[in-house]
Every structure is written in structure tokens, then in C-alpha cells.
Design a protein around this motif. Structure first.
Motif, mmCIF file in Angstrom:
data_model
loop_
_atom_site.group_PDB
_atom_site.id
_atom_site.type_symbol
_atom_site.label_atom_id
_atom_site.label_comp_id
_atom_site.label_asym_id
_atom_site.label_seq_id
_atom_site.Cartn_x
_atom_site.Cartn_y
_atom_site.Cartn_z
ATOM 1 N N ASP A 97 -85.548 45.387 42.917
ATOM 2 C CA ASP A 97 -86.981 45.610 43.181
ATOM 3 C C ASP A 97 -87.416 44.868 44.440
ATOM 4 O OD1 ASP A 97 -87.214 47.153 40.902
ATOM 5 O OD2 ASP A 97 -88.462 45.736 39.794
ATOM 6 N N ASP A 106 -87.814 49.670 41.602
ATOM 7 C CA ASP A 106 -89.046 50.138 42.242
ATOM 8 C C ASP A 106 -89.653 48.961 43.011
ATOM 9 O OD1 ASP A 106 -91.752 50.964 42.821
ATOM 10 O OD2 ASP A 106 -91.529 52.497 41.265
ATOM 11 N N ARG A 149 -92.455 48.510 44.219
ATOM 12 C CA ARG A 149 -93.871 48.209 44.012
ATOM 13 C C ARG A 149 -94.083 47.087 43.008
ATOM 14 N NH1 ARG A 149 -95.034 54.601 44.040
ATOM 15 N NH2 ARG A 149 -92.975 54.433 43.064
#
Length: 329
Positions: free
Chosen positions: A152, A200, A202
Motif C-alpha cells: 500500500d 491500494d 489510498r
């Protein structure tokens, strides 16, 4: 202190100061010195306040100082050098080596891999594997919590410069490059693929990465990440998780998070907490959604987070828990 600026002291340096073996042992015993590697030391005041990742960097510098040829760092060590979060330090320094190289020295974990022709990066004079390969190497060998947090963070570093701006195409290019590295060896390949596909950028903190794993295990749909909620006077409030399948918001709270906000904005932690309360009231009132917060103490396993959410009336809409790979334990 910058871990690349921590003064490292060889035994020979201490001898020049008149510190022979008995004096060195005494300074270690009273806590003035810290042993970084055999024959390599640093002042405790320079290293005790460093983060886990920064301490790994200091150890890597010490190895480079005592090695006959410059080591090439990989795995968790490369992740620390690249500024990625490491949820654990296994105590070893991970380096690449050719088949002909001898066995590892103290505290060194050698990984058989030819380095000739391999693209490397250099961080403050230390050589390590590039971002994509580091993601893959960690995902093949580490626990899912460690490997997802690192994956991530790598995607975030490449494609998420600020809230609301996520370059999906850039993130996908890095993901595909990491997947290509993961597929070069059958060892841990399947586990690595699952982690890299789940990653991810984000998610902004390791706690958010682990939260995503726990939510997945509980059976929630993939949450929206870093969701913008219109605030007063044209402002935007960013929420960590949009639990859209249960019409709720989720926030990961960590002491480090509040300290970081306070330091960045020149405010006291108490002031930040008060602002957070006003922000949460606004979000709850304008969206008509529950807001639930959790911290590291709720992330030990999926069941623990599930109990926290259930206390606020939030349960997964489907029965049964799921699991991303368990990784190496």
C-alpha cells in the motif's frame, strides 16, 4: 535524527579515544553506547528515539561500513531504506548474493539472486532493490499485515501525492511491475499475487492497511478510501473508510496520526482532537451515517474489530469471514 546522519563508531575509533574493551563494556552496560553490529557502535542518545524503520537503516549503514564490497539490500531492509513502513523488524539485514558467495555473517540473511544486470537504486550511498521488486520480495516472504502495509505504501508513494489525487494508471503500472517480479520464482508466488492485487495506495497508514485486511476477513465489501465529504465554508473533510455496503464511515485512529497532524499544522494534540470531534459531528450530521473509530488495539484479528463495529450496530451484510493469504509466519 536522520538515520543517515547518526555517527557510527568502530571499535578502532573507540580505541583511539582510549576506550579499551573494559571501558566499552561499561558504556554498553550503563546505556551510553548501543551495539549496532559486532565492532560497530552508536551513542544511545542518537538511536533510541528512532523509528523501527530508521533503526534498520542505521544497521544497514553499519553493515555497509564493515563489508568488503557494497551490499545490495532487499526485502524488509530495502523497504526501510525506501521509506516504507515495516510493522516488524526480524533482526536480520536482508541482502542479495550470487550463488558463489559464502554464508551470511552475524545478523545477515542472504538471498540467492544474481545481481549483475539487475536495476538497483541508491539511497544515501546504500544500494537496494527498486520499489517494485521490494514489494514483490516482501509479499513472497512476509506476513500479510507486513506485506500489504508495504505494498500500500509503495503504491501511495508512486501514485497518491495528496488526498483526492490518485493516479490509477501510475499505480497499476507499479503493480504490474511488482507482479512481474513476483512471478519470476515459484516460491511464495501465489501469496505475493494475492497481496499485490489487494494493495491500494489510498490507504495512508499501516493501521489503515491492516484495517482493510480485517474488514475483508469480516466479509465487508471493499471500502471506499479517503472519501471527501463537503465541509463548511467550502472545505473538504477526508474520511478513511466509506463502508458503503452498511452505510457507515470508519476512521482509524492512532496516537502517531494525531501527533503527525499536530506537528504538521503547528497545533497541540488536544487542539487537533477537539477539531476532530467537530469534524465528526459535521460528517455524521450531514451524511446521516454512523461514524465508528478504531485503533491498533482493535486490529489484533478480525473478530476483535468485528466486536468493535458491532458495538455501534455495524455488521457485515453477508455471513462468513474471508481471508487474504496468511503469509509466512
Amino acid at each position: 535524527m536522520d538515520p543517515h546522519a547518526v555517527p557510527l563508531l568502530r571499535r578502532a575509533d573507540l580505541v583511539e579515544r582510549g576506550w579499551h574493551s573494559r571501558r566499552v563494556r561499561r558504556e554498553l552496560d550503563v546505556g551510553f553506547l548501543r551495539a549496532i553490529r559486532p565492532g560497530m557502535y552508536a551513542r544511545a542518545a542518537d538511536v533510541d528515539g528512532l523509528s523501527r524503520e530508521e533503526k534498520i537503516v542505521v544497521k544497514a549503514r553499519a553493515l555497509a561500513r564493515t563489508s568488503g564490497s557494497p551490499p545490495v539490500f532487499c526485502g524488509l531492509t530495502a523497504a526501510a531504506l525506501l521509506g516504507l513502513p515495516c510493522l516488524r523488524d526480524d533482526g536480520g539485514l536482508h541482502v542479495l548474493t550470487a550463488e558463489s558467495r559464502p554464508s551470511a555473517g552475524a545478523g545477515v540473511v542472504r538471498h540467492r539472486s544474481l545481481t549483475e544486470g539487475t536495476e538497483l537504486v541508491e539511497v544515501a550511498g546504500l544500494r537496494c532493490t527498486p520499489l517494485a521488486r521490494t514489494m514483490a520480495d516482501v509479499a513472497r516472504a512476509e506476513t500479510r499485515e507486513v506485506s500489504v502495509s508495504i505494498a500500500d505504501a509503495a503504491l501511495r508513494a508512486r501514485a497518491f501525492p495528496s488526498p483526492g489525487r490518485y493516479d490509477v494508471d501510475d499505480a497499476e503500472r507499479l503493480r504490474e511491475e511488482a507482479l512481474s517480479w513476483a512471478r519470476t520464482s515459484p516460491r511464495g508466488r501465489r501469496a505475493a499475487e494475492k497481496v499485490l492485487l489487494f494493495a491500494d495506495g489510498r490507504a495512508q497508514l499501516p493501521g489503515e492497511s491492516v484495517s482493510r485486511l480485517r474488514l475483508h476477513d469480516l466479509g465487508f465489501a471493499p471500502p471506499s478510501l479517503q472519501v471527501g465529504v463537503p465541509g463548511p465554508n467550502g472545505t473538504t473533510y477526508w474520511v478513511d473508510f466509506g463502508l458503503d455496503d452498511v452505510d457507515a464511515w470508519g476512521e482509524f485512529d492512532g496516537r502517531v496520526k494525531y501527533r503527525g497532524i499536530a506537528a504538521a499544522e503547528g497545533k497541540t494534540p488536544q487542539h487537533v482532537i477537539e477539531e476532530e470531534k467537530r469534524r465528526e459531528d459535521w460528517i455524521r450530521g450531514t451524511t446521516r451515517r454512523h461514524v465508528v473509530r478504531w485503533g491498533w488495539e482493535d486490529l489484533g484479528d478480525a473478530a476483535t474489530l468485528g466486536l468493535r463495529l458491532a458495538a455501534f450496530g455495524i455488521t457485515p451484510p453477508r455471513g462468513g469471514a474471508r481471508s487474504v493469504h496468511r503469509g509466512a509466519q
